[in-house]
Design a protein around this motif. Structure first.
Motif, PDB file in Angstrom:
ATOM      1  N   PHE A 191      48.820  94.227  29.580  1.00  0.00           N
ATOM      2  CA  PHE A 191      49.812  93.175  29.763  1.00  0.00           C
ATOM      3  C   PHE A 191      49.809  92.703  31.210  1.00  0.00           C
ATOM      4  O   PHE A 191      49.765  93.511  32.136  1.00  0.00           O
ATOM      5  N   ILE A 192      49.826  91.395  31.397  1.00  0.00           N
ATOM      6  CA  ILE A 192      50.001  90.833  32.736  1.00  0.00           C
ATOM      7  C   ILE A 192      51.330  90.071  32.740  1.00  0.00           C
ATOM      8  O   ILE A 192      51.458  89.066  32.057  1.00  0.00           O
ATOM      9  N   PRO A 193      52.330  90.564  33.452  1.00  0.00           N
ATOM     10  CA  PRO A 193      53.637  89.902  33.420  1.00  0.00           C
ATOM     11  C   PRO A 193      53.650  88.650  34.285  1.00  0.00           C
ATOM     12  O   PRO A 193      52.733  88.406  35.071  1.00  0.00           O
ATOM     13  N   GLN A 194      54.708  87.856  34.113  1.00  0.00           N
ATOM     14  CA  GLN A 194      54.809  86.569  34.808  1.00  0.00           C
ATOM     15  C   GLN A 194      54.817  86.714  36.317  1.00  0.00           C
ATOM     16  O   GLN A 194      54.083  86.046  37.017  1.00  0.00           O
ATOM     17  N   THR A 195      55.679  87.587  36.807  1.00  0.00           N
ATOM     18  CA  THR A 195      55.692  87.776  38.245  1.00  0.00           C
ATOM     19  C   THR A 195      54.978  89.074  38.559  1.00  0.00           C
ATOM     20  O   THR A 195      55.342  90.129  38.055  1.00  0.00           O
ATOM     21  N   ALA A 234      40.723  95.956  25.159  1.00  0.00           N
ATOM     22  CA  ALA A 234      40.047  94.994  24.291  1.00  0.00           C
ATOM     23  C   ALA A 234      40.839  93.688  24.230  1.00  0.00           C
ATOM     24  O   ALA A 234      40.294  92.628  23.968  1.00  0.00           O
ATOM     25  N   LEU A 235      42.154  93.813  24.446  1.00  0.00           N
ATOM     26  CA  LEU A 235      43.029  92.634  24.371  1.00  0.00           C
ATOM     27  C   LEU A 235      44.015  92.662  25.534  1.00  0.00           C
ATOM     28  O   LEU A 235      44.654  93.682  25.795  1.00  0.00           O
ATOM     29  N   VAL A 236      44.107  91.540  26.235  1.00  0.00           N
ATOM     30  CA  VAL A 236      45.057  91.428  27.336  1.00  0.00           C
ATOM     31  C   VAL A 236      46.060  90.326  26.987  1.00  0.00           C
ATOM     32  O   VAL A 236      45.669  89.229  26.592  1.00  0.00           O
ATOM     33  N   ILE A 237      47.341  90.651  27.118  1.00  0.00           N
ATOM     34  CA  ILE A 237      48.384  89.653  26.881  1.00  0.00           C
ATOM     35  C   ILE A 237      48.954  89.246  28.230  1.00  0.00           C
ATOM     36  O   ILE A 237      49.438  90.091  28.984  1.00  0.00           O
ATOM     37  N   ALA A 238      48.858  87.978  28.563  1.00  0.00           N
ATOM     38  CA  ALA A 238      49.346  87.499  29.861  1.00  0.00           C
ATOM     39  C   ALA A 238      50.521  86.571  29.631  1.00  0.00           C
ATOM     40  O   ALA A 238      50.395  85.560  28.940  1.00  0.00           O
ATOM     41  N   ASP A 239      51.682  86.924  30.193  1.00  0.00           N
ATOM     42  CA  ASP A 239      52.900  86.141  29.986  1.00  0.00           C
ATOM     43  C   ASP A 239      53.104  85.205  31.174  1.00  0.00           C
ATOM     44  O   ASP A 239      53.479  85.648  32.252  1.00  0.00           O
ATOM     45  N   GLU A 240      52.859  83.923  30.989  1.00  0.00           N
ATOM     46  CA  GLU A 240      53.006  82.916  32.043  1.00  0.00           C
ATOM     47  C   GLU A 240      52.374  83.401  33.359  1.00  0.00           C
ATOM     48  O   GLU A 240      53.028  83.421  34.401  1.00  0.00           O
ATOM     49  N   PRO A 241      51.098  83.769  33.323  1.00  0.00           N
ATOM     50  CA  PRO A 241      50.515  84.412  34.511  1.00  0.00           C
ATOM     51  C   PRO A 241      50.367  83.495  35.714  1.00  0.00           C
ATOM     52  O   PRO A 241      50.209  83.979  36.827  1.00  0.00           O
ATOM     53  N   VAL A 242      50.406  82.179  35.518  1.00  0.00           N
ATOM     54  CA  VAL A 242      50.169  81.288  36.663  1.00  0.00           C
ATOM     55  C   VAL A 242      51.345  80.360  36.934  1.00  0.00           C
ATOM     56  O   VAL A 242      51.273  79.505  37.821  1.00  0.00           O
ATOM     57  N   THR A 243      52.444  80.544  36.210  1.00  0.00           N
ATOM     58  CA  THR A 243      53.561  79.609  36.322  1.00  0.00           C
ATOM     59  C   THR A 243      54.152  79.554  37.725  1.00  0.00           C
ATOM     60  O   THR A 243      54.539  78.493  38.200  1.00  0.00           O
ATOM     61  N   ALA A 244      54.229  80.721  38.387  1.00  0.00           N
ATOM     62  CA  ALA A 244      54.902  80.741  39.680  1.00  0.00           C
ATOM     63  C   ALA A 244      53.968  80.356  40.828  1.00  0.00           C
ATOM     64  O   ALA A 244      54.348  80.403  41.984  1.00  0.00           O
ATOM     65  N   LEU A 245      52.725  79.974  40.502  1.00  0.00           N
ATOM     66  CA  LEU A 245      51.737  79.759  41.558  1.00  0.00           C
ATOM     67  C   LEU A 245      51.521  78.276  41.858  1.00  0.00           C
ATOM     68  O   LEU A 245      51.660  77.426  40.989  1.00  0.00           O
ATOM     69  N   ALA A 267      39.449  89.840  24.468  1.00  0.00           N
ATOM     70  CA  ALA A 267      40.296  88.837  23.842  1.00  0.00           C
ATOM     71  C   ALA A 267      41.531  88.728  24.722  1.00  0.00           C
ATOM     72  O   ALA A 267      41.940  89.700  25.358  1.00  0.00           O
ATOM     73  N   MET A 268      42.092  87.529  24.794  1.00  0.00           N
ATOM     74  CA  MET A 268      43.235  87.334  25.671  1.00  0.00           C
ATOM     75  C   MET A 268      44.244  86.434  24.977  1.00  0.00           C
ATOM     76  O   MET A 268      43.864  85.498  24.273  1.00  0.00           O
ATOM     77  N   ILE A 269      45.522  86.761  25.165  1.00  0.00           N
ATOM     78  CA  ILE A 269      46.581  85.861  24.710  1.00  0.00           C
ATOM     79  C   ILE A 269      47.279  85.352  25.959  1.00  0.00           C
ATOM     80  O   ILE A 269      47.734  86.139  26.787  1.00  0.00           O
ATOM     81  N   LEU A 270      47.318  84.048  26.113  1.00  0.00           N
ATOM     82  CA  LEU A 270      47.917  83.469  27.291  1.00  0.00           C
ATOM     83  C   LEU A 270      49.203  82.752  26.874  1.00  0.00           C
ATOM     84  O   LEU A 270      49.153  81.726  26.200  1.00  0.00           O
ATOM     85  N   VAL A 271      50.332  83.350  27.222  1.00  0.00           N
ATOM     86  CA  VAL A 271      51.619  82.762  26.881  1.00  0.00           C
ATOM     87  C   VAL A 271      51.987  81.752  27.970  1.00  0.00           C
ATOM     88  O   VAL A 271      51.988  82.100  29.148  1.00  0.00           O
ATOM     89  N   THR A 272      52.251  80.509  27.598  1.00  0.00           N
ATOM     90  CA  THR A 272      52.548  79.501  28.617  1.00  0.00           C
ATOM     91  C   THR A 272      53.371  78.363  28.044  1.00  0.00           C
ATOM     92  O   THR A 272      53.407  78.154  26.831  1.00  0.00           O
ATOM     93  N   HIS A 273      54.057  77.638  28.921  1.00  0.00           N
ATOM     94  CA  HIS A 273      54.794  76.453  28.479  1.00  0.00           C
ATOM     95  C   HIS A 273      53.947  75.206  28.736  1.00  0.00           C
ATOM     96  O   HIS A 273      54.346  74.105  28.396  1.00  0.00           O
ATOM     97  N   ASP A 274      52.778  75.398  29.347  1.00  0.00           N
ATOM     98  CA  ASP A 274      52.046  74.257  29.894  1.00  0.00           C
ATOM     99  C   ASP A 274      50.800  73.938  29.050  1.00  0.00           C
ATOM    100  O   ASP A 274      49.820  74.673  29.069  1.00  0.00           O
ATOM    101  N   ILE A 275      50.870  72.840  28.343  1.00  0.00           N
ATOM    102  CA  ILE A 275      49.750  72.438  27.484  1.00  0.00           C
ATOM    103  C   ILE A 275      48.482  72.206  28.294  1.00  0.00           C
ATOM    104  O   ILE A 275      47.374  72.472  27.831  1.00  0.00           O
ATOM    105  N   ALA A 276      48.634  71.736  29.521  1.00  0.00           N
ATOM    106  CA  ALA A 276      47.459  71.476  30.351  1.00  0.00           C
ATOM    107  C   ALA A 276      46.741  72.790  30.686  1.00  0.00           C
ATOM    108  O   ALA A 276      45.512  72.830  30.732  1.00  0.00           O
ATOM    109  N   VAL A 277      47.511  73.846  30.893  1.00  0.00           N
ATOM    110  CA  VAL A 277      46.906  75.152  31.160  1.00  0.00           C
ATOM    111  C   VAL A 277      46.135  75.622  29.926  1.00  0.00           C
ATOM    112  O   VAL A 277      45.031  76.150  30.016  1.00  0.00           O
ATOM    113  N   VAL A 278      46.716  75.392  28.746  1.00  0.00           N
ATOM    114  CA  VAL A 278      46.034  75.726  27.494  1.00  0.00           C
ATOM    115  C   VAL A 278      44.735  74.937  27.384  1.00  0.00           C
ATOM    116  O   VAL A 278      43.675  75.489  27.079  1.00  0.00           O
ATOM    117  N   ALA A 279      44.812  73.641  27.660  1.00  0.00           N
ATOM    118  CA  ALA A 279      43.628  72.782  27.551  1.00  0.00           C
ATOM    119  C   ALA A 279      42.538  73.264  28.493  1.00  0.00           C
ATOM    120  O   ALA A 279      41.358  73.226  28.172  1.00  0.00           O
TER     121      ALA A 279
END
Lengths: 332, 317
Positions: A93-97, A171-182, A204-216
């Motif tokens: 897990f990679i937390p937001q802050t 094998a799987l990393v879950i990142a919760d808003e990893p770049v939001t504060a940057l 495999a990675m799950i990237l939790v984000t509010h930002d569609i551009a980051v997803v793109a």
């Protein structure tokens, strides 16, 4: 082949007014070796879902139903001890802050060693070598292992917390808003680090984000969440360029683009429903310009690779054309 | 056109651990009525400090600010209060900008009281400003408290509070960064409408170039306290002249899968800031030359509407 399969997952938070169904019947498949974006607005349940997968829900939250099958084992049914053996080793897990992942009073070296020696069972010399290698991997000078987190900039701290998350070769990393504060340049650099590592290590990675551009920018697949449910999922190119769900269509017109025409942005009128008493049918119905009578009563179901929970999915092409017109979204 | 606000040579030096640190150095700008200027840059670039000096929330250590023909750099007392009514800040975080115990009516009456507007005028002005921010009918909102409102509605109240004294200038620092994507557009559209309808001058601070492009015709890019580039927003995005602007533009993710993923044309990090003398960006610049160490590049005009502080001979254009 999915390495993680979520079926009908329900996560509730206990509140004085009763249980809030923050995640309410989510199905999700994460293929091996890809980055999946989990995107949505505040309160849609994306962070709760990420935390439930990792087994780090806050105290008031609990998994009230469903399955999380990871590498063949249902994590929901496992004992806490068995769960912990998987967590951090196969799943991390990679937390937001980054400050939440890093201990402010310990040098980075000691924090890396703690994970590598105590959890990973490495010898000290081996662990030291691995810590240097990990720092190198995320683009940090191994000499900085002797620093404390406060001596790092925000981007460097996020790199260090990525190094920690990768320490035991999950094998799987879950990142919760990893770049939001940057800041935007640092954000891009951290996303590049994540993309490169994902490709090199075949994670495999799950990237939790509010930002569609980051997803793109960073993801292969995306699941769009709204009011506790996934409303659209599929390959990023399909979902963003040819959205099937009216909510996704609305989002793509709601924020400014760096290039493109001088179109007027169109907000989506209204607010999401209360998850204390969610509506019976489609949860977006109250804000949807294309709502029909059946939407209020029956929740739409999803099928296929690029899928959307909408009764009018067959008309998506016409709806997309309408959705591009600001007048469509004006409050009635 | 004469500018409504005209700042020359603004400087702000903070003392930190016994050392002087220039948060802002030699920043000049002017904004006319009905015009919007964007200030972009990364955290610590001095954009917020610059905005606070324009509003006299921070006293510049050097430089001069002329507002509507009056030098306001050292105003005090009643004259400063009169200026404050005409130059308003839109707060960034609507969730803590309002007193949770105050009704919307009271939240909006407070600035009127502060600026000595007679109570007999309050109801009418509150009604008008709620129409302006589309919280209608006003009667439905007046007695609500902040916890009953969504983020987007709260931000409308915050904007109404800034507009109600009848300012000529508004300054907004990251006006939508705390809001969800689906409601941001509503606030940005209101900012554009209010500026057009009231002929306001506006200064928007953001790290988000796409947002700035939507609300500002002209943009100033700051790096480590200095202006590195200024010009019409669209030109600046399409053809950035300063190497830093180029990296900044390239770093902005766009919501399309077909986008440039090439390595950014920038090295190191903000902590690689060059020491005194020369160009502050040289440590990260892919084009750094000897002169960049020897001399700080002055801000110079490269077209009638564009300025850049770089020794490269217009090479980036």
């Amino acid at each position: 082949m999915s390495m993680l399969s979520v079926r009908d997952l329900v996560v509730t938070y206990a509140t004085r007014a009763g249980p809030v169904r923050a995640v309410d019947g989510v199905d999700l498949d994460i293929p091996a070796g890809s980055i999946t974006g989990l995107v949505g607005e505040s309160g849609c349940g994306k962070s709760t879902l990420g935390r439930a997968l990792m087994g780090v829900l806050p105290e008031a939250g609990k998994i009230a139903g469903g399955q999380i099958v990871f590498e063949g084992a249902d994590l929901v049914a496992l004992s806490p001890t068995a769960r912990r053996a998987i967590a951090w080793r196969r799943l991390s897990f990679i937390p937001q802050t980054a400050m939440n992942a890093l201990d402010p009073v310990q040098r980075l070296r000691a924090q890396m060693l703690e994970v590598l020696v105590e959890r990973g069972g490495l010898g000290k010399a081996e662990a030291l070598a691995r810590a240097s290698e990990l720092f190198h991997l995320v683009g940090l000078d191994p000499i900085r292992l002797s620093d404390y987190p406060h001596q790092f900039s925000g981007g460097m701290r996020q790199r260090a917390s990525i190094a920690l998350a990768l320490a035991l070769e999950p094998a799987l990393v879950i990142a919760d808003e990893p770049v939001t504060a940057l800041d935007v340049i640092v954000q891009r650099q951290v996303l590049d680090v994540m993309r490169n590592l994902q490709a090199r290590l075949g994670l495999a990675m799950i990237l939790v984000t509010h930002d569609i551009a980051v997803v793109a920018y960073a993801c292969d697949r995306v699941a769009v969440m709204y009011a506790g449910r996934i409303v659209e999922a599929g390959p990023v190119a399909d979902v963003l360029e040819n959205p099937l769900h009216p909510y996704t269509m609305g989002l793509t017109h709601a924020f400014p683009d760096l290039y493109g025409d001088d179109m007027t942005l169109v907000p989506i009128d209204g607010t999401p429903p209360s998850l204390l008493h969610p509506p019976a049918g489609c949860r977006f119905a109250a804000r949807c310009p294309f709502v029909q009578p059946r939407c209020a009563d029956e929740p739409p179901v999803m099928t296929g690779d690029h899928q959307a929970a909408c009764w009018r999915v067959d008309e998506a092409a016409e709806l997309r054309a309408l959705a591009a017109t600001p007048a469509t979204w004006l409050p009635k | 056109m004469t500018a409504l606000i005209d700042a020359t040579g603004l400087e702000k030096i903070f003392r930190s651990r016994g050392r002087d640190v220039a948060a802002v150095a030699d920043v000049s700008l002017s904004v006319g009525a009905g015009e919007a200027l964007g200030i972009v840059g990364e955290s610590g670039c001095g954009k917020t400090t610059t905005a606070r000096m324009l509003l006299r929330l921070e006293d510049p250590t050097a430089g001069r600010i002329i507002f509507d023909g009056t030098d306001i750099t050292t105003l005090r007392g009643a004259a400063l209060l009169k200026f404050r009514a005409q130059a308003q800040l839109v707060f960034q975080n609507p969730f803590d900008a309002l007193n949770p115990r105050f009704t919307i009516r009271r939240a909006l009456a407070e600035p009127l009281n502060n600026f000595g507007v007679p109570v007999s005028e309050h109801a009418e002005r509150i009604d008008a400003v709620l129409h302006r921010v589309r919280l209608t009918p006003p009667a439905a909102w007046l007695d609500r408290r902040p916890h009953e409102l969504s983020g987007g509605q709260l931000q409308r109240v915050v904007l109404a509070r800034a507009l109600i004294p009848g300012p000529k200038l508004i300054v907004a620092d990251e006006p939508v960064s705390m809001l969800d994507v689906s409601v941001r557009a509503g606030i940005l559209n209101l900012l554009r409408e209010a500026r057009d309808a009231l002929g306001l001058a506006a200064v928007y601070i953001s790290h988000d170039l796409a947002l700035i492009r939507y609300v500002c015709e002209r943009t100033m890019v700051m790096y480590l306290g200095r202006v590195v580039e200024e010009g019409p927003t669209k030109e600046l995005i399409a053809k950035p002249a300063h190497p830093y602007t180029r990296a900044l533009v390239a770093a902005v993710p766009v919501p399309h899968v077909t986008q440039d993923r090439a390595q950014l044309p920038i090295r190191g990090s903000l902590s690689d800031a060059a020491s005194v003398g020369g160009c502050a960006f040289r440590g990260r610049c892919p084009h750094a030359m000897k002169i960049c160490t020897d001399q700080a590049p002055p801000l110079r005009s490269i077209t009638p509407t564009r300025q850049v502080a770089c020794h490269l001979e217009g090479a980036m254009l």
